[in-house]
Write a protein that holds these residues in place. Structure first.
Motif, PDB file in Angstrom:
ATOM      1  N   ALA A  54      10.583  -1.476   7.693  1.00 45.74           N
ATOM      2  CA  ALA A  54      10.557  -0.096   8.159  1.00 45.74           C
ATOM      3  C   ALA A  54      11.140   0.023   9.553  1.00 45.74           C
ATOM      4  O   ALA A  54      11.790   0.999   9.879  1.00 45.74           O
ATOM      5  CB  ALA A  54       9.120   0.426   8.138  1.00 45.74           C
TER       6      ALA A  54
ATOM      7  N   HIS B 153       0.858   0.589  12.424  1.00 45.43           N
ATOM      8  CA  HIS B 153       1.711   1.554  11.742  1.00 45.43           C
ATOM      9  C   HIS B 153       1.111   2.960  11.809  1.00 45.43           C
ATOM     10  O   HIS B 153       1.832   3.946  11.971  1.00 45.43           O
ATOM     11  CB  HIS B 153       1.926   1.139  10.284  1.00 45.43           C
ATOM     12  CG  HIS B 153       2.885  -0.009  10.134  1.00 45.43           C
ATOM     13  ND1 HIS B 153       4.204   0.167   9.781  1.00 45.43           N
ATOM     14  CD2 HIS B 153       2.707  -1.323  10.291  1.00 45.43           C
ATOM     15  CE1 HIS B 153       4.801  -1.019   9.725  1.00 45.43           C
ATOM     16  NE2 HIS B 153       3.920  -1.938  10.037  1.00 45.43           N
TER      17      HIS B 153
ATOM     18  N   ASP C 127       4.259  -0.062   3.848  1.00 48.53           N
ATOM     19  CA  ASP C 127       4.851  -0.829   4.945  1.00 48.53           C
ATOM     20  C   ASP C 127       4.055  -2.096   5.237  1.00 48.53           C
ATOM     21  O   ASP C 127       4.627  -3.132   5.570  1.00 48.53           O
ATOM     22  CB  ASP C 127       4.935   0.038   6.212  1.00 48.53           C
ATOM     23  CG  ASP C 127       6.010   1.108   6.101  1.00 48.53           C
ATOM     24  OD1 ASP C 127       5.969   2.073   6.890  1.00 48.53           O
ATOM     25  OD2 ASP C 127       6.883   0.974   5.214  1.00 48.53           O
TER      26      ASP C 127
END
Lengths: 203, 202
Positions: free
Chosen positions: A54, B85, B55
């Motif tokens: 990401a 995150h 993720d």
């Protein structure tokens, strides 16, 4: 149940958690397994496309900034302790490019772990300093990057000077200062895995 | 090759590090809900929870070898990644975590088996009130409450997730609970999930 007792409050919260359904997502699982296969193939050297994380762009940006930093030979960052940016340990009279940070880093703040840099963090382009030493920048002490103890010990890395949004200061453990603008300058120690280990503010 | 039953999380992650696809699938199915729930309750967004969960396991694919047994549990390690995150997501959303009706509706609820519609409505209202009060807490208190009170994570694991001392966990938990209780009282929710009393004429 009343909320006067901690146990009751915890029970209320668990009840909230019990009311939460985790939706099934077969497509996500298939995508992850596909990424796993891709990664495995890449590791076996089949030349498959690299699995994109990401925040792979953050690592690329940091690597680029680190190369620029090292390439600006003769760059000397004066700190209050007379040391050099990019190095950790006793100050050296020689101007050196950014060297791998030594294990003595641990002596500064104890165990330091890291996380990836948050979105919105902009690496600054390092400029070669003139021969005449610039006014040394005052800095705060390094503090551990929040929430990063689950990573391997620091082995080597780079010191990167970046601009961060002032709104991030509280989450980093700093109080906003009266003269701060929308962004503040900070030094971030980035470990061998690309994750930030520690941060200090440049005053 | 399917993984044998009874493997611990540590066994599974070690197999993942060696490239065992089935071990990865097993660990994903076993711990996906833990990561999702944590991300959901801290972010208040189902979209964020789905993205963060995805993720986290993407990170696991390449970083499983970095897990050190004994330093933390696998769950704490995964939640530590999730926490980073979620914080990035919150930073991007400028910490706007007000619980809109749309967001509240996005969190699926389990239907209760209570035949009394009044009880079910009351319970839903209580759930909404608690969720709203939780989302109003500062993030550093919310995540500790989610970990320790809601998910029953140990103080040691919570300290690993957040990256602070156990004493800090205790103090944030104490403060967070006080703030949460104050918010619930101020919204008139001193008593929650009351069981209705049915009067029977004898």
């Amino acid at each position: 149940m009343t909320i006067d007792r901690d146990a009751d409050l915890a029970a209320v919260l668990r009840r909230l958690d019990g009311h939460t359904v985790v939706p099934e997502d077969d497509e996500a699982e298939r995508a992850l397994l596909g990424a796993f296969d891709e990664s495995k193939t890449r590791r076996l050297g089949a030349g498959a496309p690299r699995v994109r994380h990401a925040f792979a762009w953050v690592r690329t940006s940091l690597a680029t900034a680190a190369v620029l930093f090292a390439a600006a030979a003769g760059l000397v960052w004066m700190t209050p302790h007379g040391g050099q940016m990019g190095r950790v340990g006793p100050p050296s009279p020689h101007r050196a490019p950014a060297a791998p940070l030594a294990a003595s880093l641990h002596a500064d703040r104890g165990t330091i772990a890291s996380t990836q840099l948050p979105a919105g963090v902009t690496p600054v382009t390092h400029r070669t300093r003139p021969a005449r030493a610039a006014r040394p920048a005052e800095t705060t002490e390094f503090v551990s990057w929040p929430g990063a103890t689950a990573l391997p010990p620091f082995e080597s890395g780079e010191l990167v000077r970046i601009d961060i949004p002032a709104s991030l200061l509280p989450s980093l453990g700093f109080m906003p200062r009266a003269g701060d603008g929308a962004v503040v300058r900070a030094d971030v120690i980035v470990g061998q895995d690309g994750f930030a280990r520690a941060v200090r503010l440049v005053q | 090759m399917p993984v044998p039953d009874g493997l611990t999380d540590e066994d599974l992650i070690a197999r993942v590090a060696r490239g065992d696809r089935d071990a990865f699938a097993a660990l994903y199915r076993r711990r996906r809900a833990d990561v999702y729930r944590f991300a959901l309750h801290v972010s208040g967004s189902r979209t964020a929870a789905e993205d963060v969960t995805h993720d986290v396991f993407l990170v696991l694919i390449d970083e499983a070898a970095r897990y050190t047994p004994g330093r933390s549990t696998v769950v704490a390690w995964l939640l530590g990644i999730a926490r980073n995150h979620v914080r990035r997501w919150l930073a991007r959303s400028r910490y706007t975590v007000s619980l809109s009706d749309e967001r509240a509706a996005s969190v699926a609820r389990t239907p209760t088996s209570n035949p009394d519609p009044h009880d079910e409505l009351s319970a839903e209202q209580d759930v909404a009130a608690v969720r709203r009060a939780l989302m109003e807490l500062p993030v550093k208190y919310r995540e500790v409450i989610v970990l320790c009170d809601m998910r029953e994570t140990s103080y040691a694991d919570a300290a690993q997730v957040i990256g602070c001392a156990i004493g800090t966990i205790r103090s944030r938990l104490h403060r967070g609970r006080a703030l949460l209780a104050a918010r619930l009282r101020s919204s008139g929710h001193d008593t929650l999930f009351q069981v209705s009393v049915t009067r029977v004429n004898v």
